[in-house]
Motif scaffolding. Sequence first.
Motif, mmCIF file in Angstrom:
data_model
loop_
_atom_site.group_PDB
_atom_site.id
_atom_site.type_symbol
_atom_site.label_atom_id
_atom_site.label_comp_id
_atom_site.label_asym_id
_atom_site.label_seq_id
_atom_site.Cartn_x
_atom_site.Cartn_y
_atom_site.Cartn_z
ATOM 1 N N TYR A 2 0.825 -1.217 0.000
ATOM 2 C CA TYR A 2 0.000 0.000 0.000
ATOM 3 C C TYR A 2 0.856 1.263 0.000
ATOM 4 O O TYR A 2 0.346 2.356 -0.264
ATOM 5 C CB TYR A 2 -0.933 0.005 1.214
ATOM 6 N N PHE A 9 0.114 0.460 -7.945
ATOM 7 C CA PHE A 9 -1.158 0.987 -8.417
ATOM 8 C C PHE A 9 -1.015 1.569 -9.826
ATOM 9 O O PHE A 9 -1.979 1.576 -10.601
ATOM 10 C CB PHE A 9 -1.692 2.000 -7.404
ATOM 11 N N VAL A 19 -9.039 -3.084 -3.708
ATOM 12 C CA VAL A 19 -8.184 -3.851 -2.799
ATOM 13 C C VAL A 19 -9.057 -4.683 -1.863
ATOM 14 O O VAL A 19 -10.181 -4.304 -1.536
ATOM 15 C CB VAL A 19 -7.267 -2.935 -1.966
ATOM 16 N N GLU A 21 -4.937 -0.333 6.351
ATOM 17 C CA GLU A 21 -4.629 -0.602 4.950
ATOM 18 C C GLU A 21 -5.710 -0.026 4.044
ATOM 19 O O GLU A 21 -5.417 0.519 2.973
ATOM 20 C CB GLU A 21 -4.493 -2.107 4.736
ATOM 21 N N ALA A 63 -5.120 2.703 1.126
ATOM 22 C CA ALA A 63 -5.446 2.353 -0.256
ATOM 23 C C ALA A 63 -6.335 3.399 -0.908
ATOM 24 O O ALA A 63 -6.190 3.703 -2.104
ATOM 25 C CB ALA A 63 -6.128 0.989 -0.299
ATOM 26 N N VAL A 84 -8.408 3.493 -6.992
ATOM 27 C CA VAL A 84 -9.052 2.480 -6.147
ATOM 28 C C VAL A 84 -10.540 2.802 -6.027
ATOM 29 O O VAL A 84 -10.922 3.790 -5.408
ATOM 30 C CB VAL A 84 -8.387 2.421 -4.753
#
Length: 328
Positions: free
Chosen positions: A129, A135, A152, A159, A163, A169
């Motif tokens: 992360y 990413f 994720v 986390e 993220a 994301v």
Amino acid sequence: MKDRQFGRTGRVVSEIGFGAWAIGGAWGDVSEEEARGALHAALDAGTTFIDTADVYGDGRSERIIADVLKARGGERPYVATKAGRRAVPHVADEYNRKNLTAFVDRSLQNLSTDCLDLVQLHCPPTEVYYRPEVFGILDDLVQAGKIRNYGVSVEKVEEALKAMEYPGVVSVQIIYNIFRQRPAGLFFREAKARDVAVIVRVPLASGLLTGKMNAATQFAADDHRAFNRNGEAFDKGETFSGVPYDVALDAVEAVRKLVPDNVTMAQFALRWILMEEAVSVVIPGAKNAAQAKANSAASDVAALPAETMEALRALYRERIAPHVHQLW
């Protein structure tokens, strides 16, 4: 079946999805006939969200899903898979371009599609992360047309929060149930503020919240509830939500007293999760058609009264939180 928005993807999905770990492996023996029957029953009940992973039965789960969807035809449900746990060793450096591309290509083949709806990093090491380049690889796979979106699947609230700092994301999958209530704080607020979809896994605490287990319950040797209670194979929070078995069984009896008539404890536990508007979809597993049908029916259960919600918060604070709250 009621629907919910899936974050900022523009998709609408059933609020109860189908968790396909059990039809892949690590839950005791589930025949292909039972697996297909479970998935058909969920889809017949209005499920439009399926969650799987490339390591569930070494691809078995993905392939069964592909076969069932091909046989059914019509509009394809939203299918989320995961990538990363095929890496050996499972360390941050293995989340590289070569591996992630290979994992995605394999899932494309297993799921018989030319573009994956959603790929989730599969509970990677925390260090991942903090690596923007990982990413960036996922961004490139979107540009290449191999995946539409990525998200994720996390073990820890911290986390999840990290993220969501990455603009690509669109979803976070996390454990949230009556025995794991920490996500309802800062994480849910941040997910709502950022319009990030929330996928809730382990909603029944590995079956504990069905109310059907006791101290004498036996599990097959290949069932993670037999071999992973202390995290021998993967994070112990995935098995019984990390709650000591005896503590959990006592708490289940307290929960049982709050369940209304004509509702199963499993449906009650699922409805508790759906009381949280930040949740986009909850993904209970099912080994057979009857379980899948019963899970889907939880969408029709009436909203839980405020006093019930407070009783469950108190139960968590007093009996469960000391064992799990600061760990995940």
